[in-house]
Design a protein around this motif. Structure first.
Motif, PDB file in Angstrom:
ATOM      1  N   TYR A 185       0.857  -1.204   0.000  1.00  0.00           N
ATOM      2  CA  TYR A 185       0.000   0.000   0.000  1.00  0.00           C
ATOM      3  C   TYR A 185       0.880   1.237   0.000  1.00  0.00           C
ATOM      4  O   TYR A 185       2.024   1.216   0.455  1.00  0.00           O
ATOM      5  CB  TYR A 185      -1.004   0.012   1.158  1.00  0.00           C
ATOM      6  CG  TYR A 185      -0.409   0.078   2.557  1.00  0.00           C
ATOM      7  CD1 TYR A 185      -0.052   1.300   3.110  1.00  0.00           C
ATOM      8  CD2 TYR A 185      -0.246  -1.083   3.317  1.00  0.00           C
ATOM      9  CE1 TYR A 185       0.477   1.361   4.391  1.00  0.00           C
ATOM     10  CE2 TYR A 185       0.287  -1.036   4.588  1.00  0.00           C
ATOM     11  CZ  TYR A 185       0.644   0.190   5.131  1.00  0.00           C
ATOM     12  OH  TYR A 185       1.166   0.252   6.382  1.00  0.00           O
ATOM     13  N   HIS A 186       0.318   2.332  -0.515  1.00  0.00           N
ATOM     14  CA  HIS A 186       1.101   3.536  -0.802  1.00  0.00           C
ATOM     15  C   HIS A 186       0.399   4.788  -0.307  1.00  0.00           C
ATOM     16  O   HIS A 186      -0.819   4.804  -0.147  1.00  0.00           O
ATOM     17  CB  HIS A 186       1.291   3.684  -2.324  1.00  0.00           C
ATOM     18  CG  HIS A 186       1.818   2.464  -2.988  1.00  0.00           C
ATOM     19  ND1 HIS A 186       3.151   2.213  -3.158  1.00  0.00           N
ATOM     20  CD2 HIS A 186       1.161   1.382  -3.519  1.00  0.00           C
ATOM     21  CE1 HIS A 186       3.302   1.047  -3.780  1.00  0.00           C
ATOM     22  NE2 HIS A 186       2.107   0.517  -4.007  1.00  0.00           N
ATOM     23  N   THR A 187       1.155   5.827  -0.166  1.00  0.00           N
ATOM     24  CA  THR A 187       0.549   7.136   0.086  1.00  0.00           C
ATOM     25  C   THR A 187       0.126   7.729  -1.251  1.00  0.00           C
ATOM     26  O   THR A 187       0.535   7.258  -2.321  1.00  0.00           O
ATOM     27  CB  THR A 187       1.547   8.110   0.757  1.00  0.00           C
ATOM     28  OG1 THR A 187       2.651   8.296  -0.114  1.00  0.00           O
ATOM     29  CG2 THR A 187       2.042   7.556   2.075  1.00  0.00           C
ATOM     30  N   ASN A 189       0.948  10.396  -2.767  1.00  0.00           N
ATOM     31  CA  ASN A 189       2.002  10.979  -3.598  1.00  0.00           C
ATOM     32  C   ASN A 189       3.158  10.016  -3.879  1.00  0.00           C
ATOM     33  O   ASN A 189       4.237  10.441  -4.227  1.00  0.00           O
ATOM     34  CB  ASN A 189       2.577  12.231  -2.920  1.00  0.00           C
ATOM     35  CG  ASN A 189       1.624  13.398  -3.037  1.00  0.00           C
ATOM     36  OD1 ASN A 189       0.980  13.554  -4.069  1.00  0.00           O
ATOM     37  ND2 ASN A 189       1.535  14.188  -1.977  1.00  0.00           N
ATOM     38  N   CYS A 190       2.912   8.738  -3.691  1.00  0.00           N
ATOM     39  CA  CYS A 190       4.012   7.770  -3.821  1.00  0.00           C
ATOM     40  C   CYS A 190       4.717   7.879  -5.179  1.00  0.00           C
ATOM     41  O   CYS A 190       4.070   7.902  -6.224  1.00  0.00           O
ATOM     42  CB  CYS A 190       3.466   6.356  -3.647  1.00  0.00           C
ATOM     43  SG  CYS A 190       4.744   5.110  -3.949  1.00  0.00           S
ATOM     44  N   GLU A 191       6.031   7.957  -5.126  1.00  0.00           N
ATOM     45  CA  GLU A 191       6.806   8.088  -6.361  1.00  0.00           C
ATOM     46  C   GLU A 191       6.709   6.824  -7.213  1.00  0.00           C
ATOM     47  O   GLU A 191       6.744   6.870  -8.437  1.00  0.00           O
ATOM     48  CB  GLU A 191       8.270   8.363  -6.026  1.00  0.00           C
ATOM     49  CG  GLU A 191       8.505   9.816  -5.669  1.00  0.00           C
ATOM     50  CD  GLU A 191       9.963  10.070  -5.318  1.00  0.00           C
ATOM     51  OE1 GLU A 191      10.842   9.468  -5.975  1.00  0.00           O
ATOM     52  OE2 GLU A 191      10.203  10.845  -4.377  1.00  0.00           O
ATOM     53  N   PHE A 192       6.604   5.719  -6.556  1.00  0.00           N
ATOM     54  CA  PHE A 192       6.466   4.441  -7.274  1.00  0.00           C
ATOM     55  C   PHE A 192       5.207   4.466  -8.136  1.00  0.00           C
ATOM     56  O   PHE A 192       5.225   4.169  -9.322  1.00  0.00           O
ATOM     57  CB  PHE A 192       6.409   3.272  -6.282  1.00  0.00           C
ATOM     58  CG  PHE A 192       6.060   1.965  -6.901  1.00  0.00           C
ATOM     59  CD1 PHE A 192       7.047   1.176  -7.517  1.00  0.00           C
ATOM     60  CD2 PHE A 192       4.744   1.496  -6.908  1.00  0.00           C
ATOM     61  CE1 PHE A 192       6.714  -0.035  -8.096  1.00  0.00           C
ATOM     62  CE2 PHE A 192       4.426   0.285  -7.484  1.00  0.00           C
ATOM     63  CZ  PHE A 192       5.398  -0.484  -8.081  1.00  0.00           C
ATOM     64  N   LEU A 193       4.092   4.885  -7.516  1.00  0.00           N
ATOM     65  CA  LEU A 193       2.824   4.933  -8.241  1.00  0.00           C
ATOM     66  C   LEU A 193       2.920   5.878  -9.428  1.00  0.00           C
ATOM     67  O   LEU A 193       2.447   5.596 -10.521  1.00  0.00           O
ATOM     68  CB  LEU A 193       1.691   5.391  -7.317  1.00  0.00           C
ATOM     69  CG  LEU A 193       1.222   4.397  -6.252  1.00  0.00           C
ATOM     70  CD1 LEU A 193       0.040   4.987  -5.483  1.00  0.00           C
ATOM     71  CD2 LEU A 193       0.844   3.075  -6.865  1.00  0.00           C
ATOM     72  N   PRO A 215       3.540  -2.205   3.759  1.00  0.00           N
ATOM     73  CA  PRO A 215       3.830  -0.843   3.318  1.00  0.00           C
ATOM     74  C   PRO A 215       4.850  -0.830   2.184  1.00  0.00           C
ATOM     75  O   PRO A 215       5.762  -1.656   2.158  1.00  0.00           O
ATOM     76  CB  PRO A 215       4.397  -0.178   4.577  1.00  0.00           C
ATOM     77  CG  PRO A 215       4.827  -1.294   5.449  1.00  0.00           C
ATOM     78  CD  PRO A 215       3.930  -2.468   5.133  1.00  0.00           C
ATOM     79  N   CYS A 216       4.654   0.116   1.287  1.00  0.00           N
ATOM     80  CA  CYS A 216       5.575   0.297   0.173  1.00  0.00           C
ATOM     81  C   CYS A 216       6.900   0.807   0.697  1.00  0.00           C
ATOM     82  O   CYS A 216       6.934   1.676   1.568  1.00  0.00           O
ATOM     83  CB  CYS A 216       4.962   1.287  -0.810  1.00  0.00           C
ATOM     84  SG  CYS A 216       6.148   2.118  -1.867  1.00  0.00           S
ATOM     85  N   GLY A 217       7.979   0.239   0.196  1.00  0.00           N
ATOM     86  CA  GLY A 217       9.307   0.617   0.677  1.00  0.00           C
ATOM     87  C   GLY A 217       9.657   2.055   0.371  1.00  0.00           C
ATOM     88  O   GLY A 217      10.375   2.698   1.141  1.00  0.00           O
ATOM     89  N   ILE A 218       9.142   2.603  -0.707  1.00  0.00           N
ATOM     90  CA  ILE A 218       9.527   3.961  -1.113  1.00  0.00           C
ATOM     91  C   ILE A 218       8.768   5.018  -0.322  1.00  0.00           C
ATOM     92  O   ILE A 218       9.348   5.809   0.403  1.00  0.00           O
ATOM     93  CB  ILE A 218       9.271   4.148  -2.628  1.00  0.00           C
ATOM     94  CG1 ILE A 218      10.149   3.159  -3.418  1.00  0.00           C
ATOM     95  CG2 ILE A 218       9.586   5.574  -3.048  1.00  0.00           C
ATOM     96  CD1 ILE A 218       9.740   3.023  -4.852  1.00  0.00           C
ATOM     97  N   CYS A 219       7.429   5.006  -0.444  1.00  0.00           N
ATOM     98  CA  CYS A 219       6.684   6.102   0.191  1.00  0.00           C
ATOM     99  C   CYS A 219       6.560   5.908   1.692  1.00  0.00           C
ATOM    100  O   CYS A 219       6.584   6.851   2.456  1.00  0.00           O
ATOM    101  CB  CYS A 219       5.304   6.252  -0.449  1.00  0.00           C
ATOM    102  SG  CYS A 219       4.289   4.774  -0.309  1.00  0.00           S
ATOM    103  N   TYR A 220       6.440   4.677   2.123  1.00  0.00           N
ATOM    104  CA  TYR A 220       6.223   4.470   3.556  1.00  0.00           C
ATOM    105  C   TYR A 220       7.439   4.864   4.378  1.00  0.00           C
ATOM    106  O   TYR A 220       7.334   5.525   5.400  1.00  0.00           O
ATOM    107  CB  TYR A 220       5.836   3.022   3.828  1.00  0.00           C
ATOM    108  CG  TYR A 220       5.231   2.870   5.200  1.00  0.00           C
ATOM    109  CD1 TYR A 220       6.013   2.443   6.260  1.00  0.00           C
ATOM    110  CD2 TYR A 220       3.902   3.189   5.419  1.00  0.00           C
ATOM    111  CE1 TYR A 220       5.474   2.329   7.520  1.00  0.00           C
ATOM    112  CE2 TYR A 220       3.353   3.087   6.681  1.00  0.00           C
ATOM    113  CZ  TYR A 220       4.139   2.651   7.724  1.00  0.00           C
ATOM    114  OH  TYR A 220       3.611   2.544   8.970  1.00  0.00           O
TER     115      TYR A 220
HETATM  116 ZN   LIG Z   1       4.571   3.549  -2.477  1.00  0.00          ZN
END
Ligand SMILES: [Zn+2]
Length: 228
Positions: A185-187, A189-193, A215-220
């Motif tokens: 799951y992501h926020t 504004n997640c850069e991955f998304l 949680p997503c490793g990038i945004c979380y």
């Molecule tokens: Zn993310």
């Protein structure tokens, strides 16, 4: 105008207004080891050693603010030292421009007007060194009055704070985003998304997301390092 003229005006005023008392000029005032000279003093006709002054007048010929302030504090120190109830700060010869004060009890001074000064001396009683019953009660009720105000303000403060807290909206539950196939799951504004231009993302409450997703490793990690 010389200061003696002001003293004469005070003496005349005292003699005319309060014939039941006597008036003297240049009276020595003892306080501790020091002594000073009170310009004009109203006192009982026959003074024994413990006799009280009825009133002390400090005379100044010039209405300069600094002289006035000095004279005012000198007058009050003479009144304190002699336990005198009434005081006059005579600046100039016109009683309408003089200042009057009362040592109510225990060197608790109050500015009074000329009418109260004259009426007070008509019914003159010495100042009590101990807080007298009336003064004591007055002091007591004053402090009660303040306590009540303080209590009222305290209660008002607590009530308003607690009603604010009650009415304050609950913070919105955090919303995160999941994708149709992803396990994270992501926020928002997640850069991955954004980078992978994922179009089908679904909003979901965080506590729901946590059941089946990680949680997503990038945004979380970005989000947690920032918020902690
Ligand atoms: Zn993310």
């Amino acid at each position: 105008m010389k200061e003696a003229i002001v003293e004469q005006a005070v003496k005349t005023y005292f003699t005319d207004q309060f014939p039941q008392f006597s008036t003297s000029q240049q009276c020595e005032v003892q306080f501790g080891t020091r002594h000073g000279i009170a310009d004009v003093v109203l006192h009982q006709p026959i003074q024994d050693e413990k006799g009280y002054f009825v009133a002390i007048a400090e005379c100044k010929r010039l209405p300069l603010p600094i002289l006035r302030a000095q004279a005012r504090s000198q007058l009050k120190s003479y009144m304190s030292a002699t336990n005198t109830r009434y005081g006059v700060l005579a600046v100039g010869t016109d009683p309408r421009h003089w200042e009057f004060c009362e040592n109510r009890y225990n060197n608790w001074f109050a500015e009074i007007n000329r009418e109260d000064f004259e009426r007070g001396i008509e019914n003159w009683e010495p100042v009590s060194a101990e807080p007298p019953a009336i003064g004591g009660q007055a002091k007591h009720s004053t402090s009660h009055w303040w306590k009540r105000i303080a209590l009222f303000l305290g209660v008002l403060f607590i009530v308003s704070i607690s009603s604010l807290l009650l009415l304050w909206p609950d913070p919105p539950e955090p919303i995160v985003y999941i994708t149709r196939t992803g396990r994270k799951y992501h926020t928002y504004n997640c850069e991955f998304l954004r980078e992978y231009n994922v179009e089908n993302k679904f909003a979901i409450y965080l506590d729901e997301a946590e059941k089946n997703h990680d949680p997503c490793g990038i945004c979380y990690s970005y989000r947690t390092t920032k918020s902690r």
